[in-house]
Design an enzyme around this catalytic site. Structure first.
Site, mmCIF file in Angstrom:
data_model
loop_
_atom_site.group_PDB
_atom_site.id
_atom_site.type_symbol
_atom_site.label_atom_id
_atom_site.label_comp_id
_atom_site.label_asym_id
_atom_site.label_seq_id
_atom_site.Cartn_x
_atom_site.Cartn_y
_atom_site.Cartn_z
ATOM 1 N N ASP A 116 -1.197 -2.297 23.368
ATOM 2 C CA ASP A 116 -0.037 -1.506 22.940
ATOM 3 C C ASP A 116 1.146 -2.467 23.015
ATOM 4 O O ASP A 116 1.595 -2.817 24.111
ATOM 5 C CB ASP A 116 0.161 -0.304 23.866
ATOM 6 C CG ASP A 116 1.388 0.510 23.448
ATOM 7 O OD1 ASP A 116 2.194 0.014 22.620
ATOM 8 O OD2 ASP A 116 1.544 1.639 23.940
ATOM 9 N N ASP A 138 3.134 -5.489 29.840
ATOM 10 C CA ASP A 138 1.896 -6.071 30.394
ATOM 11 C C ASP A 138 0.968 -6.545 29.287
ATOM 12 O O ASP A 138 0.373 -7.623 29.369
ATOM 13 C CB ASP A 138 1.166 -5.040 31.262
ATOM 14 C CG ASP A 138 1.885 -4.850 32.602
ATOM 15 O OD1 ASP A 138 2.727 -5.717 32.935
ATOM 16 O OD2 ASP A 138 1.620 -3.841 33.278
ATOM 17 N N LYS A 146 10.430 -7.712 7.203
ATOM 18 C CA LYS A 146 11.467 -6.812 6.703
ATOM 19 C C LYS A 146 10.961 -5.373 6.812
ATOM 20 O O LYS A 146 9.745 -5.175 6.814
ATOM 21 C CB LYS A 146 11.812 -7.148 5.258
ATOM 22 C CG LYS A 146 10.693 -6.805 4.267
ATOM 23 C CD LYS A 146 11.210 -6.522 2.889
ATOM 24 C CE LYS A 146 10.273 -5.587 2.189
ATOM 25 N NZ LYS A 146 10.562 -5.290 0.839
ATOM 26 N N GLU A 196 8.836 -3.343 -12.073
ATOM 27 C CA GLU A 196 7.373 -3.460 -12.111
ATOM 28 C C GLU A 196 6.715 -2.145 -12.489
ATOM 29 O O GLU A 196 7.204 -1.066 -12.145
ATOM 30 C CB GLU A 196 6.837 -3.970 -10.770
ATOM 31 C CG GLU A 196 7.285 -3.165 -9.576
ATOM 32 C CD GLU A 196 6.880 -3.775 -8.245
ATOM 33 O OE1 GLU A 196 6.262 -4.835 -8.224
ATOM 34 O OE2 GLU A 196 7.180 -3.142 -7.215
ATOM 35 N N HIS A 201 15.034 -9.036 -0.734
ATOM 36 C CA HIS A 201 14.575 -10.090 -1.651
ATOM 37 C C HIS A 201 15.630 -10.515 -2.670
ATOM 38 O O HIS A 201 15.880 -11.700 -2.857
ATOM 39 C CB HIS A 201 13.340 -9.612 -2.421
ATOM 40 C CG HIS A 201 12.238 -9.108 -1.540
ATOM 41 N ND1 HIS A 201 11.804 -9.784 -0.428
ATOM 42 C CD2 HIS A 201 11.462 -7.999 -1.620
ATOM 43 C CE1 HIS A 201 10.819 -9.111 0.133
ATOM 44 N NE2 HIS A 201 10.599 -8.027 -0.557
#
Ligand code: NDP
EC number: 1.1.1.49
Length: 476
Positions: free
Chosen positions: A104, A109, A155, A223, A247
């Site tokens: 986790d 730890d 990002k 796109e 970007h």
């Protein structure tokens, strides 16, 4: 050692920066079961090791919430590498030393165990949801990090200017700035890097690369792709944050920055930062300087696409845009008065990914030449990578009539996928392609004003049918 204090005879990385005293031999991939790790990072790492076999002594440690044994991890890694068309030699080298730890990553730890997994300082790559990355950074405060440890963050870096500043402050307490890699994989794309060659290895462009000769600059990333199963992420981000905040502003900085003395992390990142500090929305009015739209049902290449708000995982109440356009100005001598239009959309009919520099008309067309001049345009196309120059020439039929031609050539797609270049920088400890902390904050400052105007509904949400190029009347 910081990059700027390197000695002259120090070894140089592929990106031209001095190699650090503590090179990275252990890459800890946090979120190893996730989409980014599986689909992009592990194949790109494989390709890098194919291109540079001397790096095959790298130890890859996978970590994540999944309770995988060694065999399950090996299967996953091998599947990823095979799909990425990585050589058998690299696959065997990685499998021989790799391990997986269930962890986790929000627990100190568990992170301590991971940091100690290799013999020297590791690179910790946070391929995690951003909120989990933030918690992992908080937990790292209680972990002793070996000198030279590199932290790699994906990002989006924060959610606004204030949160990006807070995250920077947290990171500054963990490792030095030049060991903090904020990834923008566009900076590893061949066409984006090619901006440096085109601008600075040619005599003809720099003298006209300014407000005296340039009418406008468009940076477009439209796109046909829809959500591709990533609604959980995209619906919270939208086109503005997903593409423009990160970007496209990075690309704009490379287009607009002053020439650099060297392509080193120090020089290049400072030059980009200078330009971004001078950037603001056109006319100072974010509502007028931006447009947003969302796709409705349509068809792309014969494929039926539902209305965005009916896509699985979309919450219509979020009012997310799938097409965003922002016009910016750069308040300096070089660019005053030149609009920079940044635009990105999904589910459009025809892909258009390019930087277009449109030049001003000639001051005088000699009498006797007939016809109409089109503006000269330099276009850098991303995927398939190409460069094109639109010019006016003498006509074919009428020798004194103006005709138009395009000189164009395809460019090499690059030696590595973008993430391969990013990982090369990480392993070399060379932050050339990483986003500097202050720059990440500047990008949010620029975009925050637009987000605020949109949240207040000052900019209408328009509609375009999937498969078209956007709402009617938008310039393309
Ligand atoms: P995913 O949700 O696919 O993967 C996230 C990973 O984090 C999973 O392996 C998940 O494990 C693990 N994880 C979550 N919480 C914990 C925890 N407390 N401890 C250990 N592991 C945890 O996300 P993506 O891979 O898509 O994205 C990761 C980052 O990369 C994001 O910041 C994203 O914006 C960025 N990015 C992604 C791109 C992409 O194409 N996917 C492209 C560019 C950037 P489990 O599933 O078992 O819970």
């Amino acid at each position: 050692m910081s990059i700027s204090s390197a000695t002259p005879d120090q070894a140089m990385s592929v990106h031209g920066a001095p190699l650090p005293d503590t090179p990275i031999r252990t890459l800890v991939l946090l979120g190893a079961s996730g989409d980014l790790a599986h689909r992009l990072l592990m194949p790109a790492l494989g390709k890098l090791l194919d291109a540079e076999p001397q790096r095959r002594d790298l130890v890859l440690v996978g970590a994540g919430a999944e309770d995988w044994d060694a065999a399950a991890w090996h299967d996953r890694l091998e599947d990823s590498l095979t799909k990425g068309d990585v050589s058998r030699e690299t696959i065997d080298a990685l499998l021989a030393t790799t391990s997986y730890q269930r962890a986790d990553v929000t627990k100190a730890d568990d992170l301590r165990r991971l940091v100690q997994a290799g013999e020297a300082a590791p690179a910790l790559y946070f391929a995690l949801p951003p909120a989990v990355t933030a918690k992992a950074c908080d937990a790292l405060v209680d972990v002793e990090l070996p000198e030279g440890t590199v932290l790699v963050l994906e990002k989006p870096f924060g959610t606004d200017e204030a949160s990006a500043k807070a995250l920077n402050a947290r990171l500054a307490g963990l490792v030095p700035e030049d060991r903090t890699f904020r990834v923008d994989h566009f900076l590893g794309r061949a066409t984006v890097l090619n901006l440096l060659g085109v601008r600075f290895a040619n005599r003809i462009f720099e003298p006209v690369w300014n407000a005296g000769h340039v009418a406008s600059v468009d940076i477009v990333f439209d796109e046909p792709l829809t959500l591709e199963g990533r609604a959980g992420y995209y619906d919270k981000a939208g086109a503005l944050v997903d593409m423009i905040q990160s970007h496209l502003l990075q690309v704009m900085a490379l287009v607009a920055m002053d020439p650099v003395g060297s392509v080193s992390a120090f020089d290049l990142r400072e030059s980009k930062a200078e330009v971004l500090r001078a950037t603001r929305v056109w006319g100072g009015d974010a509502a007028l300087a931006s447009r947003r739209a969302r796709y409705s049902a349509g068809s792309i290449g014969g494929r039926e696409v539902p209305d965005y708000v009916h896509e699985p995982g979309v919450d219509p109440a979020r009012n997310t845009e799938t097409l965003a356009e922002v016009t910016l100005e750069i308040d300096n001598w070089r660019w005053a008065g030149v609009p920079f239009r940044l635009r990105s959309g999904k589910s459009v009919g025809t892909q258009r990914k390019e930087v277009v520099v449109t030049f001003k008309p000639v001051p005088h067309l000699p009498t006797g030449l007939t016809g109409t001049c089109e503006p000269d345009r330099l276009r850098l196309v991303m995927g398939p990578d190409a460069i094109a120059l639109d010019l006016n020439v003498n006509g074919e039929d009428d020798p004194m009539g103006i005709d138009h031609v395009t000189l164009d050539t395809e460019l090499s797609p690059g030696r590595l996928p973008a993430y391969g270049e990013v990982l090369a920088g990480v392993l070399d400890g060379d932050p050339l392609l990483a986003v500097r902390g202050d720059t990440a904050v500047e990008c949010w400052r620029i975009v925050d004003s637009v987000l605020k105007a949109w949240a207040a509904d000052e900019t209408p949400m328009e509609t375009y049918a999937a498969g078209t190029q956007g709402p009617e009347g938008w310039p393309v």
